[in-house]
Design a protein around this motif. Structure first.
Motif, PDB file in Angstrom:
ATOM      1  N   LEU A 139      -6.115   0.995  -0.445  1.00  0.00           N
ATOM      2  CA  LEU A 139      -5.304   2.038  -1.064  1.00  0.00           C
ATOM      3  C   LEU A 139      -6.006   3.391  -1.018  1.00  0.00           C
ATOM      4  O   LEU A 139      -5.355   4.445  -1.069  1.00  0.00           O
TER       5      LEU A 139
ATOM      6  N   THR B 138       1.140   4.056  -3.073  1.00  0.00           N
ATOM      7  CA  THR B 138       0.781   5.444  -2.766  1.00  0.00           C
ATOM      8  C   THR B 138       1.826   6.426  -3.287  1.00  0.00           C
ATOM      9  O   THR B 138       1.511   7.594  -3.557  1.00  0.00           O
TER      10      THR B 138
ATOM     11  N   PHE C 236      -7.758  -4.470  -2.161  1.00  0.00           N
ATOM     12  CA  PHE C 236      -6.545  -3.659  -2.265  1.00  0.00           C
ATOM     13  C   PHE C 236      -6.904  -2.239  -2.684  1.00  0.00           C
ATOM     14  O   PHE C 236      -6.337  -1.267  -2.180  1.00  0.00           O
TER      15      PHE C 236
ATOM     16  N   ILE D 144       0.836  -1.199   0.000  1.00  0.00           N
ATOM     17  CA  ILE D 144       0.000   0.000   0.000  1.00  0.00           C
ATOM     18  C   ILE D 144       0.872   1.251   0.000  1.00  0.00           C
ATOM     19  O   ILE D 144       0.580   2.228  -0.695  1.00  0.00           O
TER      20      ILE D 144
END
Length: 269
Positions: free
Chosen positions: A196, A94, A192, A90
């Motif tokens: 996220l 990002t 996910f 994650i």
């Protein structure tokens, strides 16, 4: 803003934020359709905070496990724990938004100042990225979960997520699409994408808050509170509903919706 506008926009934000149909496009189209001005920046911040609270609440147990595992992995300097690996994936995903978000924000502001252009952009992106989502759902092998993502794959998902600043692309839609192309299951790609959303919405909210601090307009705190609460409740129920059904219904209901919406937009303009 009157109460009907507040409730409708908060509902739209809560319902569309985590579905692959672009919440930003719906928030822009709604006032344009009804001949109203775009909502204030303060209201955008409030409803996004509501959806952020929803995803934090829904994944609170997983987030606690990932944080604990991540801290333990840093101490041991190894990523043996699957929760720690997912947390780092994650973080990796990002990074592209952190780098590209500010430059792309200028593009969004320019588009918002051109109603006819942004409507056309929404129409084409809604159709184009809807077809891409359908292709990914059809071709994807759906052989692994989000815990088996690699660092390079997470970064690639993050790069495509940066495109979602363009209305109509859909942040959740594009991240789910790339996840499916990488062989994730529908549930894995969706989970996910939702996880996220947490750092992504946090960063977007921080940038919007800085803009809000510099804005001298008065703030209607009751409207913001109502919008945040409604968007929170609707978003929480939407996450629960989506994850419970996506494995059975697939992405095609959303693909069809996107194609129909895009076609209507292009015909109307």
């Amino acid at each position: 803003m009157d109460n009907i506008q507040i409730l409708s926009l908060a509902f739209i934000q809560g319902f569309t934020e985590f579905l692959p149909i672009s919440s930003s496009a719906h928030l822009i189209l709604t006032p344009l359709i009804f001949g109203e001005e775009l909502q204030d920046l303060a209201f955008d911040v409030a409803v996004h905070l509501g959806t952020l609270a929803a995803v934090l609440m829904y994944f609170r147990c997983e987030l606690a496990q990932m944080l604990g595992a991540m801290l333990g992995a840093v101490h041991r300097r190894r990523l043996e724990d699957s929760n720690a690996r997912l947390a780092w994936m994650i973080v990796f995903a990002t990074l592209p938004v952190l780098i590209l978000g500010w430059p792309l924000k200028g593009l969004l502001e320019w588009l918002r100042g051109n109603p006819a252009l942004i409507t056309a952009v929404i129409g084409w992106t809604t159709i184009g990225f809807g077809l891409l989502l359908g292709w990914a759902d059809w071709q994807g092998r759906r052989a692994r979960g989000e815990y088996r993502l690699k660092g390079s794959e997470a970064i690639l998902i993050g790069l495509f997520q940066a495109l979602a600043i363009i209305p109509g692309v859909s942040r959740s839609g594009i991240t789910m699409t790339i996840g499916l192309f990488m062989g994730l299951t529908r549930e894995g790609a969706s989970r996910f994408s939702f996880l996220l959303a947490i750092p992504t919405i946090l960063m977007a909210g921080a940038i919007e808050t800085l803009d809000l601090i510099q804005d001298a307009k008065p703030v209607d705190w009751s409207a913001l509170a109502l919008g945040a609460i409604v968007s929170y409740l609707v978003a929480y129920l939407t996450i629960q509903f989506f994850l419970g059904l996506i494995g059975r219904i697939g992405m095609w209901p959303f693909v069809v919706y996107r194609l129909l919406l895009g076609a209507v937009i292009l015909v109307l303009i």
